[in-house]
Design an enzyme around this catalytic site. Structure first.
Site, mmCIF file in Angstrom:
data_model
loop_
_atom_site.group_PDB
_atom_site.id
_atom_site.type_symbol
_atom_site.label_atom_id
_atom_site.label_comp_id
_atom_site.label_asym_id
_atom_site.label_seq_id
_atom_site.Cartn_x
_atom_site.Cartn_y
_atom_site.Cartn_z
ATOM 1 N N GLU A 98 7.876 -37.051 8.505
ATOM 2 C CA GLU A 98 9.118 -35.523 8.454
ATOM 3 C C GLU A 98 9.788 -35.949 7.542
ATOM 4 O O GLU A 98 9.588 -34.517 6.602
ATOM 5 C CB GLU A 98 9.868 -35.395 9.545
ATOM 6 C CG GLU A 98 10.115 -33.869 10.145
ATOM 7 C CD GLU A 98 10.919 -34.307 11.227
ATOM 8 O OE1 GLU A 98 12.206 -33.051 11.111
ATOM 9 O OE2 GLU A 98 10.834 -34.016 12.346
ATOM 10 N N GLU B 114 6.428 -34.257 23.174
ATOM 11 C CA GLU B 114 6.930 -35.007 23.142
ATOM 12 C C GLU B 114 7.533 -35.213 24.510
ATOM 13 O O GLU B 114 7.977 -36.171 24.989
ATOM 14 C CB GLU B 114 7.688 -35.203 22.034
ATOM 15 C CG GLU B 114 7.781 -34.617 21.161
ATOM 16 C CD GLU B 114 9.373 -33.832 20.872
ATOM 17 O OE1 GLU B 114 10.138 -34.948 19.881
ATOM 18 O OE2 GLU B 114 9.206 -32.905 20.094
ATOM 19 N N ARG C 44 20.117 -34.349 20.380
ATOM 20 C CA ARG C 44 19.396 -34.427 21.666
ATOM 21 C C ARG C 44 19.759 -35.668 22.612
ATOM 22 O O ARG C 44 19.046 -34.998 23.637
ATOM 23 C CB ARG C 44 17.707 -34.473 20.760
ATOM 24 C CG ARG C 44 16.660 -34.271 22.401
ATOM 25 C CD ARG C 44 15.364 -34.330 21.213
ATOM 26 N NE ARG C 44 15.025 -32.859 21.076
ATOM 27 C CZ ARG C 44 14.613 -31.635 21.246
ATOM 28 N NH1 ARG C 44 14.742 -31.599 23.001
ATOM 29 N NH2 ARG C 44 14.684 -30.439 21.130
#
Length: 1441
Positions: free
Chosen positions: A888, A1358, A977
């Site tokens: 990423e 995920e 998160r």
């Protein structure tokens, strides 16, 4: 001297190489010279199997053609004279006909990213060439040398098991399992295969989700055609069949390519000496023993190479040079096998596979008392390596390498194996005893001597032998400790006549415990001898606290544990002989400790909801459509970045990285690099025309300018004409530094070893604390030094003080649990980062082919560095060989460097990172440290988890710390998160979670599948399990009691809608037969002292969306051509997750045309601009809806023509529109609605929706070694209405196995100076084929449409990963059972077990009499220096003092 011609065959075609270079590997030759790019580079050290090919030759000694697999990345082309090579391209293709092996792995959904697929195909193909009807066990063994990071292995094994000779076939086995295990479900067959029809009960709805042919309205309840509003009163049909084996082509061995006749004709022609001269190395192939001895006399420093599994690694990764290499592989005397009166003698060049087969035959034919030693050798060879290594590596090479952690040398030493050593004019035979190895990697052989043969002796009556090995992973792993043990009794008695205990991994060489064994002669085999030996070994096998290799307590304990196993095994065998002597009797509860590691053949069930009857056959939504590129991936035709053919005048780049963790750059000397042939230029920060700043927050540099902040920091780059020259030149760049202070870890990372945290008998020592605590140099903890990025993140809800005051328990005795560490994880995508940059020569234009999840960021970064507008840079992504978040952001630095090189030279430039480079510089999953704050509640100090006696949680406070590394990257979002998931699935009325990002001198950590979620979830399940223990209640009861309910608000105040987790929980409990199995586990644990089982069920709730709202957008572009074919472009990238396949399914349904008419070529910035990274599991949601919107635009434009010609075809309408000058190109765009959370007010939606799942896992641990087996896992996953059950189940299984690796296996090790030691598959262990649960059952929850995503589906990439933690907590459950049995060793019911639960941690936690014998007197602040140095060649641990 003139060099010889090298002659070999590739896929039936003759190859004549007149300039063979000994440093050129077969892999490089295939890919660059022959253009056969199906064979992949995955690691370069023979550890992943991506480069597997089949070699065939005529064996003169066996007088037959033999086929064997090999690693092309290690095989020098010079070793292939008169050998036939078969690659994946040579067995089948999509253009002609796929081979049955290729077809079955594709159709059984065994290929996701596909990068490992060609190697796996060739391993299976080689097995079938040797054994057309293999057993299931032979199939599994064939893959010991292959790795896959995507699939979870199950579909590969399931597809290939169709080749096995088993009764009834695979479908019958599935039916049997279902009949036995799924109460309430009837099993039957119809013409299409095997189906499961569920009876109606309280859990089962009679409602079937009917997916309409029309478009998706996104859950608009006013739409009468919405798929969310359909009822059809029929039975729900579940299917366990993701593929139909009856569709497979049969295997016909007679149709395989023949061995080249030209090579067969050469079998009677005498072989002659060959010489190949390379740029730096001369390779001499000796044909006779005399030639070999003469050559060794002429070149005493020359290396003898047979399989190149050692020397090849030293040359590739350690930059070592061996000017003369002699290959003795042809010499008859070195390949002979002789059965003599005292044993079997093997020539030193005999391959390990030959040794294995010979000994297996001997064990089958000879009396049992004669083959004790052979069984020991076979046990070590069983786990030694994959077929690719055993087929080429020699027994002599294994001995002479003199590795201190050799699997076989302790066995040979203990058995009294004899070695015959020769040189020109001399010959001697010596025992391989304690004198043979006289130093690190040193033997008694003189410079001119060679090892001729090895005689492995027969055992005698009254003699017993065992071999043991403990490693991080059972398959293809180097040992932590290995040993061979032998005892010979006086005839007819249990009185010891001879005793040998030899160990590897306990010194800088293989050693024998002579002091201990000599004292036992004439003693009887009883408890007294056991005690004496253990006491002696504890003293003799001592390791200093700073012993290289680390794991001191674990290794010392293993020496005792192994002997105890040997003692019990001998005791058991003596009992069978019924000797009336002073021997003790074996306690029945000890018997399982004598069993060798064994894993039953896998049994799998996958259940999913069938599409409704009446759904069009052309409508593939909801059907298990194979990955659209699977066949091309299986045949080697799929193009990855480095498979793009080389451009004319293409150059190659190699990065130059820092060797210091924090230092000023004093000077850079490139003079040695400039001497390397083919050197073009060196690039540094001074060469950058635009900005040297990069990174998401501009806190990084393309090239370090004045200082470096981690080992692996990119200082510059070398450009040369070949990858090999670029590597040599990069090694020649000398950077001088001035050291600065260093912070490597967050406090507590790698285990804090102060006595105040754990009882001394339970202390676990980790590699990193070591020297740094003593020197206060490498481990000045970030927390203590206030080394953080930004301010504290916090989520708080309720009244903590009130909650704790009302709690029945505040866990006041958890002093040692005040911290919990969750280790990091390496992505280990099989394809490393790769970029090809092509300058266009005008206006600053440049085209880049990149293996990236983030084309937009790659594009903008290159433009920023070059100082040109973004519109001049085109980034194209065909596919990736895995990503998992690692591609990423972290590949940008390499991509930008390659672009700079292309700009400066004007040539196309390519760089594909080597595995060790990739692992060093790109970071991984963030390690986390959790602290449970101590609060003063009512005058009583206790930990901050407040709960009632019933197990109900009422208050929680946790501080989270992550190791961000040397730049911010995505660490802030990762921590967000983690905080969002700190509740997992539990309602906690009073809660506070904080997070800090620790700034350290390690390469920046980054996104990784789950993105902080798994760390937060793990911490939650950890304290939840301890609450259950403290309450004395079943863990599953406490978990169920605390689950959220429909409509509840989370701790961040988001309402839970469509909360299907209770359904998942109840179904998993039922289908796993949890209650009955719990009783069986308890029974097993009562009946077995040294093996224990654990069982655990855990839930997961995973939020779906980027937590940064603007990223939740997606675009698509659709072109319809006049022949009716459709080209779909969207902003997402394909990395194996099946995104392109799902997008084709979406477009197919929306346009009402077959998937065969739709194609997706690639992802590119000139078709869909400004695309968000393919991450956060949202890509199907956002791009699916964008594709749908574009399709709707096309349909609206075609509608008039459809009305005019209702009986016409799709092609008719398209052509009519074209002739009417109607645009057949349309864009689509989608943004996720109603997102935007505020940490300041704790309000707003962080996520669009949640994906739920539950897993139940059962394990068995070996309390003496720390080994564990994953016996069974049941998963129930809510993925909404699955777009593609095969892809979704594949994602569930792949994520689970990746989570299994995170929580039980994968461990990163650094030196005290901050240098990563685990840089490849030899030292970093991801799950292998044998790591998955023996029984692996996945069920997709039925009747759970999700109104918030395309066609009622849910994200799946995920969420399942955390369910791998069910293995961890099952292990902890088993450890608790073991500790409960040894209460006399000061064990406590609550104990700390950091993640991952490696064999070391498991063994040390199972406190018993052997661990207490090995307690060292530790002084606070002087922890052991356990620096993990990769062993030379094998990737082992360097045992030098």
């Amino acid at each position: 001297m003139t060099a010889d011609e090298l002659v070999f065959f590739v896929n039936g075609k003759k190859v004549v190489e007149k300039n063979a270079d000994p440093e050129t590997t077969l892999l490089a030759y295939l890919r660059r010279k022959l253009g056969l790019r199906g064979t992949k580079l995955g690691c370069g050290e023979g550890g992943c199997g991506a480069c597997t090919v089949m070699l065939s030759k005529y064996d003169r000694l066996q007088d037959k053609i033999v086929h064997f697999s090999a690693n092309a990345c290690l095989a020098p082309i010079c070793s292939l004279h008169h050998i036939a090579v078969t690659t994946v391209e040579g067995i089948g293709s999509t253009k002609t006909r796929l081979h049955p092996v290729q077809e079955r792995i594709a159709k059984s959904h065994g290929s996701q990213c596909g990068f490992c697929t060609p190697g796996i195909v060739m391993s299976m193909y080689t097995l079938l060439r040797n054994q057309p009807e293999p057993t299931v066990e032979e199939i599994e063994d064939a893959f010991q040398g292959n790795l896959c990071r995507c699939t979870g292995y199950r579909p590969i094994l399931q597809g290939f098991r169709t080749f096995a000779k088993v009764c009834g076939g695979p479908r019958t086995a599935v039916a049997l399992l279902l009949r036995q295990q799924h109460s309430g479900i009837t099993v039957g067959r119809d013409a299409k295969g095997l189906y499961v029809t569920e009876k109606k009960d309280k859990m089962a709805s009679d409602q079937v989700l009917l997916l309409q042919d029309g478009g998706c309205c996104g859950g608009n309840e006013n739409n009468p055609n919405c798929c969310m509003n359909q009822n059809n009163h029929k039975q729900v049909t579940l299917s366990p069949s993701l593929f139909n084996p009856e569709e497979f082509m049969p295997l016909d061995p007679t149709q395989e390519p023949i061995f080249p006749p030209e090579l067969l004709r050469l079998k009677d022609i005498p072989q002659k000496q060959l010489r190949f001269e390379g740029e730096r190395v001369t390779w001499i192939q000796a044909s006779t023993l005399k030639e070999l001895l003469d050559l060794k006399a002429q070149h005493p420093e020359a290396k003898l190479v047979v399989g190149n599994t050692e020397i090849g690694i030293e040359m590739k990764f350690k930059n070592q040079l061996f000017p003369v290499i002699i290959c003795p592989a042809w010499i008859p005397e070195l390949n002979s096998v002789e059965h003599g009166p005292e044993g079997i003698s093997f020539g030193a060049a005999c391959r390990l596979s030959c040794v294995e087969k010979t000994l297996l035959d001997a064990v089958a034919k000879l009396p049992a008392h004669k083959v004790e030693v052979f069984r020991g050798v076979l046990e070590q060879l069983r786990w030694f390596a994959g077929k690719q290594v055993k087929s080429v590596a020699s027994i002599g090479g294994n001995i002479i390498t003199a590795s201190p952690i050799s699997d076989l040398n302790p066995v040979f030493m203990a058995s009294g194996t004899k070695l015959t050593i020769v040189s020109r004019g001399t010959r001697r035979t010596i025992p391989m005893d304690h004198t043979f190895f006289h130093g690190y990697r040193k033997t008694l052989l003189g410079p001119e001597e060679i090892l001729l043969s090895i005689e492995i002796p027969y055992s005698r009556k009254g003699e017993f032998f065992s071999a043991f090995k403990q490693a991080s992973r059972r398959e293809d792993d180097i040992a932590k400790v290995t040993c061979g043990m032998r005892v010979l009794f006086q005839p007819g008695t249990t009185q010891v006549k001879e005793l040998a205990l030899c160990y590897g991994g306990m010194a800088d060489r293989t050693i024998s415990a002579l002091k201990t064994t000599r004292k036992q002669l004439s003693k009887f085999w009883n408890e007294k001898l056991l005690q004496d030996v253990c006491t002696g070994l504890a003293e003799e096998m001592s390791l200093s606290p700073d012993a290289p290799g680390g794991m001191v307590e674990f290794r010392r304990t293993l020496t005792l544990s192994f002997f105890f196993k040997f003692y019990l095994t001998v005791l058991q065998n003596l009992g069978k002989e019924d000797l009336d002597d002073t021997c003790g009797k074996l306690d029945p509860t000890y018997a399982s400790a004598t069993l060798l590691f064994h894993k039953d053949p896998p049994a799998n069930v996958q259940l999913f909801q069938e599409v409704p009857k009446g759904q069009s056959e052309e409508d593939m939504v909801g059907r298990p459509l194979p990955h659209l590129a699977a066949a091309m991936q299986a045949s080697g035709e799929a193009v990855y970045c480095d498979d793009i053919p080389c451009y004319e005048n293409e150059l190659f780049l190699r990065l130059v990285t820092s060797t210091q963790a924090h230092a000023k750059i004093k000077s850079i000397d490139i003079s040695e690099a400039q001497k390397v042939p083919g050197f073009v230029c060196f690039l540094s920060a001074d060469d950058i025309p635009g900005s040297n700043k990069t990174g998401l927050f501009n806190d990084e540099t393309v090239f370090a300018k004045d200082k470096v902040t981690c080992v692996g920091h990119v200082v510059g780059a070398v450009v040369a004409d070949t990858p090999e020259h670029a590597q040599r030149a990069a090694h020649g760049v000398k950077v001088s530094y001035e050291d600065l202070p260093v912070i490597i870890t967050i406090e507590g990372e790698r285990g804090y070893n102060s006595k105040s945290f754990l009882p001394q008998s339970e202390t676990t020592f980790h590699p990193l604390k070591a020297k740094a605590l003593k020197l206060l140099f490498n481990l000045q903890d970030a927390i203590k030094n206030n080394s953080f990025y930004g301010s504290e993140l916090k989520i708080e809800k309720g009244d903590l003080k009130k909650g704790f005051s009302e709690a029945d328990n505040v866990v006041s005795d958890w002093t040692h649990l005040s911290e919990l560490y969750v280790g990091g994880q390496e992505h280990f995508y099989l394809e490393t980062h790769c970029t090809v940059a092509v300058p266009k020569g005008e206006a600053g234009e440049m085209e880049l082919f990149v293996s990236t999840q983030n084309a937009m960021k790659a594009q903008s970064s290159v433009a920023n560095m070059l100082g040109v507008p973004v519109n001049r840079i085109l980034v194209r992504v065909k596919r990736m060989g895995g990503g998992f978040g690692g591609k990423e952001t972290r590949g940008i630095v390499m991509t930008v460097a390659v672009a700079l090189a292309a700009y400066k030279t004007g040539h196309p430039v390519r760089c594909m990172l080597d595995r060790d480079e990739d692992m060093l510089i790109t970071g991984g999953r963030h390690p986390f440290l959790a602290r449970y704050k101590v609060l003063d509640v009512g005058g009583c100090s206790g930990q901050a988890v407040g709960f009632m006696k019933t197990g109900k949680i009422v208050a929680l406070e946790v501080d989270h710390y992550s190791n961000a590394g040397n730049s911010l990257d995505l660490s802030h979002s990762v921590m967000e998160r983690a905080l969002f998931h700190m509740d997992n699935s539990y309602k906690i009325p009073n809660i506070r979670g904080t997070g800090r990002l620790c700034k350290t001198n390690l390469p920046s950590n980054t996104a990784f599948r789950g993105f902080g979620g798994p760390q937060g979830l793990f911490i939650a399940e950890y304290w939840m399990s301890e609450v259950a223990v403290t309450c004395g209640l079943p863990a599953e009861e406490v978990r169920r009691k605390n689950l959220y309910r429909e409509g509840d608000l989370t701790h961040f105040n988001q309402r839970l809608e469509g909360f299907n987790l209770p359904r998942c929980w109840d179904e998993c409990l039922k289908s796993s037969q949890y209650d009955a199995r719990k009783k069986e586990v308890d029974k097993f644990n009562r009946e077995n002292c040294w093996k224990k089982r654990g069982l655990c069920i855990i839930p997961t709730k995973f939020g779906i969306s980027f937590t940064v709202p603007f990223l939740n957008q997606g675009g698509a572009l659709i072109h319809v051509y006049t022949d009716g074919s459709v080209l779909v472009n969207h902003g997402g990238t394909e990395m194996g997750q099946g995104l392109h396949t799902k997008m084709v399914q979406v477009a197919s349904r929306a346009l009402k045309i077959p998937t065969s008419k739709i194609y997706i070529s690639e992802t590119s910035t000139n078709t869909v601009p400004n695309s968000s990274p393919t991450a956060a599991s949202v890509s199907t949601d956002v791009y699916g809806q964008a594709v749908y919107e574009a399709c709707q635009t096309i349909l609206k434009r075609l509608e008039p023509f459809r009305r005019e010609n209702p009986g016409g075809s799709w092609e008719d309408w398209v052509m009519a529109a074209y002739l009417s000058r109607v645009s057949l190109s349309a864009t689509g765009f989608y943004k996720t609605p109603n997102l935007g959370y505020s940490f300041e007010t704790n309000s707003g939606n962080a996520f669009h929706y949640f994906t739920y799942g539950v897993a139940c896992s059962e394990v068995e641990i070996d309390c003496l070694t720390g080994d564990h087996k994953n016996l069974r896992t049941d998963i129930v996953m809510d993925v909404g209405s699955s777009l593609n059950p095969a892809i979704d189940i594949g994602q569930v299984e792949g994520a689970f196995v990746q989570g299994l690796g995170l929580f039980t296996l994968e461990e990163l090790h650094y030196s005290p100076e901050g240098s990563l030691h685990t840089r490849g598959p030899s030292t970093y262990k991801i799950p292998a084929f044998g790591s998955i649960p023996t029984e692996f059952r996945v069920s997709l929850l039925r009747d759970c449409p999700n109104k918030k995503a395309i066609y009622a589906s849910k994200a799946v990439g995920e969420p399942p990963l955390f369910l791998g933690a069910s293995i961890f907590f099952a292990i902890k459950d088993a450890i608790r059972a073991a500790r409960a049995q040894h209460t006399d060793n000061n064990t406590k019911e609550l104990f700390r077990l950091d993640s991952p639960a490696t064999p070391e941690k498991i063994r040390n936690a199972c406190v018993d009499k052997f661990t207490t014998l090995n307690i060292l007197d530790w002084v606070p602040g002087t922890a052991c220096s356990i620096a993990l140095k990769p062993a030379e060649g094998s990737g082992g641990l360097d045992m030098r003092p």
